[in-house]
Design a protein around this motif. Structure first.
Motif, PDB file in Angstrom:
ATOM      1  N   VAL A 292      17.590  37.107  20.301  1.00  0.00           N
ATOM      2  CA  VAL A 292      16.607  36.155  21.032  1.00  0.00           C
ATOM      3  C   VAL A 292      17.344  35.182  22.173  1.00  0.00           C
ATOM      4  O   VAL A 292      16.666  34.731  23.222  1.00  0.00           O
ATOM      5  N   ALA A 293      18.300  34.308  21.647  1.00  0.00           N
ATOM      6  CA  ALA A 293      18.967  33.473  22.694  1.00  0.00           C
ATOM      7  C   ALA A 293      19.409  34.252  23.756  1.00  0.00           C
ATOM      8  O   ALA A 293      19.461  33.853  24.958  1.00  0.00           O
ATOM      9  N   ASN A 294      20.073  35.513  23.714  1.00  0.00           N
ATOM     10  CA  ASN A 294      20.660  36.192  24.537  1.00  0.00           C
ATOM     11  C   ASN A 294      19.435  36.799  25.692  1.00  0.00           C
ATOM     12  O   ASN A 294      19.615  36.642  26.843  1.00  0.00           O
ATOM     13  N   ILE A 295      18.281  37.110  25.017  1.00  0.00           N
ATOM     14  CA  ILE A 295      17.014  37.320  25.858  1.00  0.00           C
ATOM     15  C   ILE A 295      16.819  36.382  26.648  1.00  0.00           C
ATOM     16  O   ILE A 295      16.435  36.210  28.043  1.00  0.00           O
ATOM     17  N   ALA A 296      16.649  35.044  26.168  1.00  0.00           N
ATOM     18  CA  ALA A 296      16.098  34.040  26.863  1.00  0.00           C
ATOM     19  C   ALA A 296      17.281  33.481  28.055  1.00  0.00           C
ATOM     20  O   ALA A 296      16.936  33.303  29.173  1.00  0.00           O
ATOM     21  N   LEU A 297      18.621  33.460  27.793  1.00  0.00           N
ATOM     22  CA  LEU A 297      19.642  33.313  28.838  1.00  0.00           C
ATOM     23  C   LEU A 297      19.398  34.443  29.806  1.00  0.00           C
ATOM     24  O   LEU A 297      19.846  33.935  31.044  1.00  0.00           O
ATOM     25  N   MET A 298      19.259  35.754  29.505  1.00  0.00           N
ATOM     26  CA  MET A 298      19.184  36.463  30.415  1.00  0.00           C
ATOM     27  C   MET A 298      18.012  36.392  31.349  1.00  0.00           C
ATOM     28  O   MET A 298      18.258  36.283  32.592  1.00  0.00           O
ATOM     29  N   GLY A 299      16.895  35.956  30.748  1.00  0.00           N
ATOM     30  CA  GLY A 299      15.632  35.537  31.682  1.00  0.00           C
ATOM     31  C   GLY A 299      16.171  34.366  32.573  1.00  0.00           C
ATOM     32  O   GLY A 299      15.683  34.534  33.876  1.00  0.00           O
ATOM     33  N   ASN A 300      16.808  33.474  32.061  1.00  0.00           N
ATOM     34  CA  ASN A 300      17.081  32.213  33.025  1.00  0.00           C
ATOM     35  C   ASN A 300      18.158  32.783  34.106  1.00  0.00           C
ATOM     36  O   ASN A 300      18.050  32.308  34.981  1.00  0.00           O
TER      37      ASN A 300
END
Length: 741
Positions: A408-416
């Motif tokens: 989830v954190a990686n997905i959020a960071l990728m979105g950012n």
């Protein structure tokens, strides 16, 4: 079934790999997220507190300092057809005049040398440098040769360059670039401006992925690096070094400024100067002009401030193999050579940014591996959807809550990461390119992986990263029209036009009058006329030729050209045609000077070639204070004719004899070898800002001694006749006429 066991084992191994990659991506993502936070917090702080009390510097401020001499260094290996475009574009674009371009060529590259020779014929401020060793050597080696030639030129021209600027032959510069460097160079030792690649067709992902990377790197990452660490890596183009910095680099390298073993000498220099405690700055300076009608003519989503910054533009490689070759050179130089040369012997903050520079050696493989894993998982999911009878594998990550958090954190960071990329690409190029930067992320990952792999193979092959040879990348240059036109030999044109025979020309060359250039010498000897000399000069340049009568110039025109401009460029205003001011000159006016005249007068200008001496006499009559050698020479001739001392038919001939044999001090300086023509032009730029007469200025600068000046002035007086002396030769009764006048 055996294949089921094999597939289960494969999935187990894949789960381990995915876990490791996910953790590495998390750390890298948090690292990038930290830079994002610092940038936006700093930007908000400056908007709320800094710019409320202090306004942005306006571009008009760049015009306050006097123009310091600046040197542009351009390495050129197999750059045929590019240097001419660059010199033409720089001359017509830059709002600056006191600069020189030094082009480093190689003895085994005759095509580039020939191209540079053609450019030098048209642009006196462009100088060819021939490197000591055959090419291709490293870019650093070429720059060392160029720098050595610059220092030799300084001694010859009796000037010191205050800024040394790095550019490539294919660079397109902004109008105010040198103004910005001139404004900052006395305070900063390394000045870097942004690099923004040119756009190509939307589906050319190879070239356009550079656009995405540079937009974010020079829009956010480098400004944060400068703010936190006070260190700025040079981009290799659009970089200006102060004189103090260049001398320090030469001292550190025992006479050699650039590390010849480094593939990224620009990056290396930024760290070396930081270690010396010198001031470095990354400048995003927008040039915002007042617009009466606030109509948005840019791309949708484009920021007016971001898209107006002073920057360097160029085309980057559009082929996969070329891009991989270029990026592998960057990786070797920054990651592997940089670690060997600079290590971690710096402060905590700078070491952090060095880590960011070098983490690409890992990240490029991790990102590519993540792409492959995503592809495999997508295939498995697709098989399960299509093949309903396929065994349902239990999720390989089931029950690992900590891993779910990481995902989830990686997905959020990728979105950012995607959001940041869109913001910074859109700011300069518009929303269209901003959105297209997302699919280009995948292609960029592939290029970076291949480049990293190539870099490792080269290092293994050589055994040491510092032994890897320089691998030049070819670039494109935007077409600007026109063609390079080399000057034909004036001597050959005189013979071809029938003004003089080849035998007579050879005789004139053997017996050239001391203190005069060949054309003037032939006029003094009566071998050719002023018109015969002016015609091939005009043909050589590509302008018209005409006779000028200085006495008939109107006061309105003379007032339109200030004294300092007329004397500095040796021009007279003749007339206005279609809103264009026509000037008269006795010699070639290079495009840099012509553009400078137009800027200073605030109007379009063109010029014609006048017969020898006509502009000189006009300048002495209308602009030069205190020149009374002949009182009014034209009036004396007319009085002599009115009194019957000479016939009226002789007046034009005597006037032509008088004007065509006038000699400027600069011609004598060059003809006698005290200065070459290029060095003399460089000195004239400095003299234009002085109130002294030319001779006083030259002695003050130590170019010539007072004794030499007196000797040259005596020679000048002996070479150019006065109207009085011409009339004395015509008639013995002239003296009473002179007293009567």
């Amino acid at each position: 079934m055996w294949w089921l066991d094999a597939f289960s084992t494969y999935l187990y191994g894949l789960s381990v790999v995915v876990t490791v990659i996910a953790v590495l991506i998390l750390f890298s993502g948090l690292d990038d997220f930290f830079i994002d936070i610092v940038y936006w917090v700093r930007r908000l702080w400056r908007a709320l507190f800094v710019y409320h009390t202090r306004e942005h510097t306006r571009y008009h401020e760049l015009y306050r300092p006097l123009e310091k001499p600046l040197a542009i260094m351009v390495p050129a290996w197999q750059e045929t057809g590019v240097i001419g475009h660059m010199a033409e574009l720089v001359a017509t674009t830059l709002d600056y005049e006191n600069y020189h371009i030094f082009v480093g060529t190689y003895p085994n590259d005759p095509d580039t040398q020939r191209d540079v020779d053609e450019v030098c014929a048209r642009f006196p401020n462009v100088h060819k440098v021939i490197c000591a060793r055959p090419g291709p050597t490293s870019k650093a080696d070429c720059l060392n040769n160029v720098l050595d030639a610059i220092l030799q030129f300084e001694r010859r021209a009796h000037l010191n360059f205050e800024g040394f600027i790095l550019h490539d032959a294919e660079d397109v510069v902004c109008e105010h670039e040198l103004r910005l460097f001139n404004y900052l160079v006395h305070r900063k030792d390394l000045i870097q401006i942004p690099v923004y690649p040119f756009e190509r067709q939307w589906n050319n992902f190879t070239s356009l992925h550079y656009l995405d990377e540079f937009a974010e790197l020079h829009g956010k990452d480098i400004p944060v690096r400068e703010a936190l660490a006070g260190q700025v890596p040079s981009a290799g183009v659009g970089t200006c070094f102060s004189r103090r910095a260049v001398l320090a680099l030469i001292e550190d390298g025992n006479g050699i400024a650039f590390d010849v073993q480094s593939l990224t000498e620009d990056y290396d220099i930024g760290l070396r100067l930081k270690a010396r405690g010198m001031a470095e700055i990354f400048v995003r300076f927008p040039v915002l002009r007042y617009q009466r009608h606030a109509t948005q003519r840019g791309q949708l989503g484009q920021s007016r401030r971001d898209s107006s910054v002073i920057c360097v533009r160029e085309y980057f490689p559009d082929r996969l193999a070329t891009a991989v070759r270029q990026k592998s050179r960057w990786i070797i130089g920054i990651v592997y050579q940089g670690y060997r040369t600079h290590g971690w012997r710096h402060g905590l903050v700078l070491n952090y940014f060095l880590w960011r520079d070098r983490k690409g050696a890992i990240n490029n493989f991790v990102s590519f591996a993540a792409m492959l894993i995503m592809l495999q998982l997508a295939v498995i999911l697709l098989l399960q959807m299509v093949w309903t009878g396929m065994p349902r594998f239990v999720s390989i990550f089931e029950g690992q809550r900590w891993f779910d958090v990481i995902l989830v954190a990686n997905i959020a960071l990728m979105g950012n990461r995607m959001l940041q990329r869109i913001i910074f690409v859109s700011g300069y190029y518009g929303v269209k390119q901003g959105l297209l930067s997302i699919p280009r992320l995948l292609w960029g990952n592939l290029i970076n992986f291949l480049a990293n792999w190539r870099a490792i193979r080269q290092i293994i092959k050589c055994g040491d990263p510092r032994r890897v040879a320089w691998d030049k990348t070819t670039h494109d240059f935007p077409s600007i029209g026109g063609e390079n036109r080399a000057k034909r030999s004036l001597d050959d044109m005189l013979v071809a036009n029938g003004a003089i025979s080849a035998a007579e020309l050879h005789e004139a060359q053997l017996h050239r009058i001391d203190g005069l250039q060949l054309g003037s010498s032939m006029i003094h000897e009566g071998r050719i006329t002023a018109e015969q000399l002016a015609t091939p000069i005009a043909e050589q340049i590509g302008v018209s030729c005409e006779s000028v009568d200085p006495a008939t110039l109107s006061c309105e025109l003379l007032n339109a050209v200030p004294r300092n401009i007329a004397l500095h460029y040796a021009v007279l205003p003749l007339r206005v045609e279609g809103g264009v001011l026509v000037l008269a000159s006795e010699s070639y006016i290079d495009p840099v000077s012509l553009a400078a005249i137009a800027r200073q007068l605030g109007r379009r200008v063109r010029y014609v070639i006048a017969y020898k001496g006509q502009v000189t006499v006009g300048l002495r009559r209308w602009y030069a204070h205190g020149h009374h050698s002949d009182r009014d020479p034209c009036h004396l001739l007319q009085m002599a004719a009115d009194r019957g001392l000479i016939t009226h038919d002789r007046v034009p001939q005597l006037w032509n004899d008088y004007t065509s044999r006038q000699v400027m001090l600069g011609e004598i300086l060059v003809a006698q070898g005290h200065l070459d023509e290029v060095a003399f032009r460089a000195l004239l730029l400095s003299h234009a800002r002085s109130e002294q007469r030319l001779g006083e200025f030259l002695t003050g600068q130590g170019v010539i001694s007072p004794e030499t000046l007196h000797r040259l002035l005596r020679l000048q007086a002996s070479l150019q006749p006065s109207v009085t002396s011409l009339l004395e030769q015509e008639c013995a009764t002239f003296e009473p006429l002179e007293r009567a006048s």
